[in-house]
Scaffold this motif. Structure first.
Motif, PDB file in Angstrom:
ATOM      1  N   UNK A  68       0.866  -1.178   0.000  1.00 16.91           N
ATOM      2  CA  UNK A  68       0.000   0.000   0.000  1.00 16.91           C
ATOM      3  C   UNK A  68       0.908   1.236   0.000  1.00 16.91           C
ATOM      4  N   UNK A  69       0.528   2.258  -0.762  1.00 13.75           N
ATOM      5  CA  UNK A  69       1.314   3.492  -0.812  1.00 13.75           C
ATOM      6  C   UNK A  69       0.556   4.639  -0.160  1.00 13.75           C
ATOM      7  N   UNK A  70       1.337   5.578   0.378  1.00 13.48           N
ATOM      8  CA  UNK A  70       0.789   6.817   0.926  1.00 13.48           C
ATOM      9  C   UNK A  70       1.486   7.982   0.254  1.00 13.48           C
ATOM     10  N   UNK A  71       0.719   8.949  -0.205  1.00 12.43           N
ATOM     11  CA  UNK A  71       1.279  10.196  -0.722  1.00 12.43           C
ATOM     12  C   UNK A  71       0.627  11.359   0.021  1.00 12.43           C
ATOM     13  N   UNK A  72       1.310  12.513   0.098  1.00 12.49           N
ATOM     14  CA  UNK A  72       0.768  13.617   0.895  1.00 12.49           C
ATOM     15  C   UNK A  72      -0.317  14.439   0.207  1.00 12.49           C
ATOM     16  N   UNK A  73      -0.434  14.339  -1.120  1.00 15.19           N
ATOM     17  CA  UNK A  73      -1.429  15.143  -1.835  1.00 15.19           C
ATOM     18  C   UNK A  73      -2.029  14.344  -2.988  1.00 15.19           C
ATOM     19  N   UNK A  74      -3.200  14.795  -3.438  1.00 17.32           N
ATOM     20  CA  UNK A  74      -3.838  14.171  -4.591  1.00 17.32           C
ATOM     21  C   UNK A  74      -2.956  14.310  -5.828  1.00 17.32           C
ATOM     22  N   UNK A  75      -2.277  15.449  -5.953  1.00 18.68           N
ATOM     23  CA  UNK A  75      -1.369  15.672  -7.081  1.00 18.68           C
ATOM     24  C   UNK A  75      -0.268  14.612  -7.111  1.00 18.68           C
ATOM     25  N   UNK A  76       0.336  14.338  -5.957  1.00 14.22           N
ATOM     26  CA  UNK A  76       1.402  13.340  -5.885  1.00 14.22           C
ATOM     27  C   UNK A  76       0.869  11.950  -6.222  1.00 14.22           C
TER      28      UNK A  76
ATOM     29  N   UNK B  82      -1.589  33.566  -4.827  1.00 12.99           N
ATOM     30  CA  UNK B  82      -0.848  32.787  -5.808  1.00 12.99           C
ATOM     31  C   UNK B  82      -0.441  33.660  -6.988  1.00 12.99           C
ATOM     32  N   UNK B  83       0.781  33.447  -7.472  1.00 13.32           N
ATOM     33  CA  UNK B  83       1.272  34.152  -8.653  1.00 13.32           C
ATOM     34  C   UNK B  83       1.855  33.173  -9.640  1.00 13.32           C
ATOM     35  N   UNK B  84       2.046  33.624 -10.874  1.00 10.29           N
ATOM     36  CA  UNK B  84       2.583  32.759 -11.919  1.00 10.29           C
ATOM     37  C   UNK B  84       4.011  33.120 -12.329  1.00 10.29           C
ATOM     38  N   UNK B  85       4.372  34.394 -12.169  1.00 10.73           N
ATOM     39  CA  UNK B  85       5.696  34.839 -12.590  1.00 10.73           C
ATOM     40  C   UNK B  85       6.149  35.986 -11.691  1.00 10.73           C
TER      41      UNK B  85
ATOM     42  N   UNK C 297       0.807  26.232  -8.639  1.00 11.70           N
ATOM     43  CA  UNK C 297       1.187  24.926  -9.195  1.00 11.70           C
ATOM     44  C   UNK C 297       0.188  23.874  -8.717  1.00 11.70           C
ATOM     45  N   UNK C 298       0.075  22.734  -9.432  1.00 15.01           N
ATOM     46  CA  UNK C 298      -0.989  21.760  -9.165  1.00 15.01           C
ATOM     47  C   UNK C 298      -1.002  21.144  -7.772  1.00 15.01           C
ATOM     48  N   UNK C 299       0.140  21.104  -7.084  1.00 17.49           N
ATOM     49  CA  UNK C 299       0.203  20.419  -5.795  1.00 17.49           C
ATOM     50  C   UNK C 299      -0.736  21.039  -4.755  1.00 17.49           C
ATOM     51  N   UNK C 300      -1.090  22.305  -4.921  1.00 16.55           N
ATOM     52  CA  UNK C 300      -1.928  22.978  -3.928  1.00 16.55           C
ATOM     53  C   UNK C 300      -3.423  22.774  -4.180  1.00 16.55           C
ATOM     54  N   UNK C 301      -3.750  22.095  -5.264  1.00 23.33           N
ATOM     55  CA  UNK C 301      -5.162  21.867  -5.596  1.00 23.33           C
ATOM     56  C   UNK C 301      -5.874  21.147  -4.448  1.00 23.33           C
ATOM     57  N   UNK C 302      -6.999  21.688  -4.054  1.00 20.00           N
ATOM     58  CA  UNK C 302      -7.807  21.032  -3.037  1.00 20.00           C
ATOM     59  C   UNK C 302      -7.580  21.519  -1.622  1.00 20.00           C
ATOM     60  N   UNK C 303      -6.474  22.256  -1.383  1.00 20.18           N
ATOM     61  CA  UNK C 303      -6.271  22.739  -0.006  1.00 20.18           C
ATOM     62  C   UNK C 303      -5.810  24.191   0.069  1.00 20.18           C
ATOM     63  N   UNK C 304      -5.237  24.717  -1.004  1.00 18.69           N
ATOM     64  CA  UNK C 304      -4.952  26.151  -1.066  1.00 18.69           C
ATOM     65  C   UNK C 304      -5.785  26.765  -2.186  1.00 18.69           C
TER      66      UNK C 304
ATOM     67  N   UNK D 224       8.225  30.586  -3.812  1.00 20.22           N
ATOM     68  CA  UNK D 224       8.013  30.490  -5.261  1.00 20.22           C
ATOM     69  C   UNK D 224       8.431  29.153  -5.872  1.00 20.22           C
ATOM     70  N   UNK D 225       8.285  28.062  -5.124  1.00 24.36           N
ATOM     71  CA  UNK D 225       8.703  26.743  -5.595  1.00 24.36           C
ATOM     72  C   UNK D 225       7.944  26.338  -6.857  1.00 24.36           C
ATOM     73  N   UNK D 226       8.670  25.658  -7.751  1.00 22.56           N
ATOM     74  CA  UNK D 226       8.089  25.173  -9.006  1.00 22.56           C
ATOM     75  C   UNK D 226       7.485  23.780  -8.876  1.00 22.56           C
ATOM     76  N   UNK D 227       7.901  23.024  -7.873  1.00 20.80           N
ATOM     77  CA  UNK D 227       7.454  21.635  -7.758  1.00 20.80           C
ATOM     78  C   UNK D 227       7.563  21.155  -6.320  1.00 20.80           C
TER      79      UNK D 227
END
Length: 334
Positions: A109-117, A283-286, A268-275, A243-246
């Motif tokens: 069984x695997x565990x990941x911290x986010x839906x993105x992961x 949030x910014x893009x550039x 970035x996608x990792x924050x989907x669902x909680x931020x 400003x992390x990319x990943x």
């Protein structure tokens, strides 16, 4: 039920996000009343909970399988967050991906911290069941404290009126360190502090130059600092800018939210669902967007979202994570 928490190379990784996640796991299991050990020589356990990727990790899994133990693999890393880190990381990323897939596939069984992961691992073709469980946050540790804040300002000799922007992370390009310094050049009236450390011999020359000398006077690289000073920085600074990319989650973002701090991150996608932009963070893009948002937050021209961010952190408490881990363990054993 007894769990063996395995963490290979703990001393080398204790300052990383994985190291903090391991510490949170121990506290989470204690809060849920789950018996555990970190003694790799132990035979008296039901579930092997793996956190790392070294050569001894595979041996531990094979040994557990021979003893008919269940294996839960905590997938803290993937090929995407390995890129743009160490010298030569991009060149060996395909091999790294193949290696971690072979390890993850050994788990029951695997565990990941986010839906993105989770989605990333599924895109690798991994067929094992995967549950999403946040790395969690020790809320009490990051509760704002006037004494800690005073220690932080005294440590850096900051005037009472001095505006401060902080970030926390290793000296990796993917963490956004280049952008952090570039933004600092645009705001010489503010002090920018980047907490964190890794051997400069392990990172590309461009990053090494930035940390050693190629940054403006208003940027400080104090290295790895823990305890009251960093905790005081989280709550006392005018902004946490990351400003992390990943990321696979971003424990430092949770720490900032738990500190009732305003947070500015890259969209970035990792924050989907909680931020959510303009709800519990910005949030910014550039760098153009970051500059506009940063000034608006620091000069209080934009709404203060720290209370909403704090509420988000409450949903990822150590106690909550303990309950979720217990559910996973019970599922695996049944």
């Amino acid at each position: 039920m007894k769990v063996l928490l395995y963490f290979e190379g703990e001393k080398m990784l204790e300052k990383s996000g994985i190291g903090r996640a391991f510490d949170h796991q121990k506290k989470a299991l204690e809060s849920a009343g789950i018996e555990y050990t970190t003694d790799a020589k132990s035979k008296d356990y039901d579930i092997l909970h793996i956190n790392t990727y070294g050569l001894n990790t595979r041996k531990m899994i094979q040994q557990a399988k021979r003893q008919e133990k269940k294996v839960v693999y905590h997938a803290h890393s993937n090929a995407e967050d390995f890129k743009n880190s160490f010298i030569g990381s991009n060149a060996v990323t395909p091999l790294y991906k193949k290696y971690i897939v072979s390890l993850y596939s050994l788990g029951d069984h695997l565990i990941t911290p986010t839906l993105y992961a989770k989605r990333i691992l599924q895109s690798y073709g991994i067929q094992k069941p995967i549950d999403v469980v946040s790395n969690g946050i020790n809320l009490a540790q990051f509760k704002p404290d006037a004494k800690k804040e005073q220690e932080f300002r005294a440590y850096f000799n900051l005037a009472a009126e001095q505006k401060v922007i902080i970030s926390v992370g290793l000296y990796f390009y993917r963490k956004g360190i280049v952008d952090f310094v570039e933004i600092a050049r645009r705001f010489p009236q503010y002090t920018f502090i980047w907490f964190g450390h890794i051997s400069l011999y392990s990172v590309p020359k461009e990053i090494r130059k930035i940390v050693q000398y190629d940054h403006p006077d208003n940027v400080i690289f104090p290295g790895y600092i823990k305890g009251d000073i960093i905790e005081g920085a989280y709550s006392n600074a005018d902004l946490f800018f990351f400003p992390s990319y990943e990321e696979t989650e971003g424990i430092v973002v949770l720490e900032a939210l738990a500190s009732s701090q305003n947070v500015l991150v890259r969209d970035i996608p990792v924050y989907e669902g909680w931020l959510q932009d303009k709800q519990n963070c910005y949030m910014g893009h550039d760098n153009a967007e970051f500059s506009q948002l940063l000034e608006g937050i620091v000069e209080e021209k934009l709404p203060d979202l720290s209370k909403n961010g704090w509420q988000t952190a409450q949903t990822k408490s150590i106690q909550h994570i303990g309950t979720e881990l217990k559910n996973v363990y019970e599922m695996v054993l049944s």
